[in-house]
Design a protein around this motif. Structure first.
Motif, mmCIF file in Angstrom:
data_model
loop_
_atom_site.group_PDB
_atom_site.id
_atom_site.type_symbol
_atom_site.label_atom_id
_atom_site.label_comp_id
_atom_site.label_asym_id
_atom_site.label_seq_id
_atom_site.Cartn_x
_atom_site.Cartn_y
_atom_site.Cartn_z
ATOM 1 N N GLN A 71 0.820 -1.210 0.000
ATOM 2 C CA GLN A 71 0.000 0.000 0.000
ATOM 3 C C GLN A 71 0.854 1.260 0.000
ATOM 4 O OE1 GLN A 71 -3.422 0.419 -0.236
ATOM 5 N NE2 GLN A 71 -3.338 -1.752 -0.775
ATOM 6 N N SER A 74 2.194 1.598 -3.571
ATOM 7 C CA SER A 74 1.111 1.906 -4.514
ATOM 8 C C SER A 74 0.620 3.342 -4.358
ATOM 9 C CB SER A 74 -0.036 0.919 -4.303
ATOM 10 O OG SER A 74 -1.144 1.254 -5.103
ATOM 11 N N ASN A 75 0.354 3.757 -3.127
ATOM 12 C CA ASN A 75 -0.177 5.105 -2.896
ATOM 13 C C ASN A 75 0.814 6.188 -3.297
ATOM 14 O OD1 ASN A 75 -2.704 4.325 -1.806
ATOM 15 N ND2 ASN A 75 -1.764 3.919 0.175
ATOM 16 N N GLY A 154 8.118 4.125 -3.226
ATOM 17 C CA GLY A 154 7.023 4.298 -4.175
ATOM 18 C C GLY A 154 7.111 5.630 -4.903
ATOM 19 N N GLN A 168 3.454 -0.754 -12.017
ATOM 20 C CA GLN A 168 3.186 -1.993 -11.289
ATOM 21 C C GLN A 168 4.327 -2.999 -11.400
ATOM 22 O OE1 GLN A 168 0.493 -2.346 -9.389
ATOM 23 N NE2 GLN A 168 -0.153 -0.284 -9.956
#
Length: 253
Positions: A71, A74-75, A154, A168
């Motif tokens: 997470q 991704s965020n 990220g 991704q």
């Protein structure tokens, strides 16, 4: 320090979570519940305990780490990639704010969202197994540091990516295998001696081990090595981000 700019970026990113509540919050919780059903039933029926801890409880720190890491990445990656994609990043670069304020806004929001997910999953785990936390302060510290460090990673991925497929690529092909092979669902002491030595080259092992220590007082590696690993990783990410903004790599192109 332009706190108003940081606040604007932070609030915008947090508001986006509310608009995508199913994807941001509900989906990770459902996935974690499925992990408990699959691993707790299929494997838990064969492995009663690991070093004196019930297997269902033993995997809780690993599951939280898995969700928090994914997470965070991704965020943060999507948060900075989307302004690049639609071109609004040039407004940020032209505004009277420096790179540190931009990073604090985006990374702070991504880390906050991942932290919330981690706490929700911890509460969800209580519905399935009994959990004890021997070192709650250390648990929160490890959770916060993991959220921050992987949000920084990220952020780097979001700047590096040229399309949504690349966004991704690293999480799916590199980070996910490292987490699964990093002792999230087992103790590395259960592996043959040769594989134990090989596994120690996996940086995720040190994060999971330290986080599990905060729960049960047991670890696969020394706590000092876990702290050193996460501090070194955070410093490396900060150095890369500083270099990116200094050179304008894949930002000003």
């Amino acid at each position: 320090m332009n706190w108003r700019a940081i606040q604007a970026i932070y609030i915008y990113e947090m508001t986006r979570t509310v608009r995508t509540i199913w994807q941001s919050v509900v989906s990770p919780v459902i996935s974690t519940s499925l992990y408990f059903v699959v691993f707790g039933t299929a494997i838990g029926s064969r492995i009663d305990q690991v070093e004196g801890v019930a297997y269902g409880s033993f995997i809780v720190p690993g599951l939280i780490m898995l969700s928090v890491i994914m997470q965070s990445i991704s965020n943060a990656s999507f948060g900075i990639y989307f302004p690049k994609f639609i071109g609004t990043i040039y407004e940020l670069l032209a505004a009277p704010i420096n790179f540190l304020e931009i990073v604090i806004g985006y990374v702070g929001a991504a880390a906050t969202k991942a932290l919330i997910i981690g706490l929700i999953i911890l509460a969800t785990a209580n519905l399935f197994v009994d959990i004890r936390i021997e070192h709650p302060v250390a648990m929160v510290a490890f959770l916060v540091l993991t959220c921050l460090s992987f949000s920084l990673m990220g952020f780097i991925i979001g700047i590096w990516a040229k399309n949504f497929e690349q966004l991704q690529l690293v999480p799916l092909l590199i980070v996910t295998p490292l987490v699964f092979l990093g002792g999230s669902f087992y103790s590395i002491t259960m592996l043959p001696e040769t594989w134990q030595k090989i596994t120690l080259f996996n940086p995720v092992v040190y994060l999971v081990s330290g986080f599990r220590w905060s729960f049960f007082g047991m670890a696969d590696v020394a706590l000092g090595w876990s702290l050193l690993a996460i501090a070194g990783f955070t410093g490396l990410c900060l150095g890369i981000i500083w270099w990116i903004f200094r050179t304008g790599w894949r930002i000003k192109a």
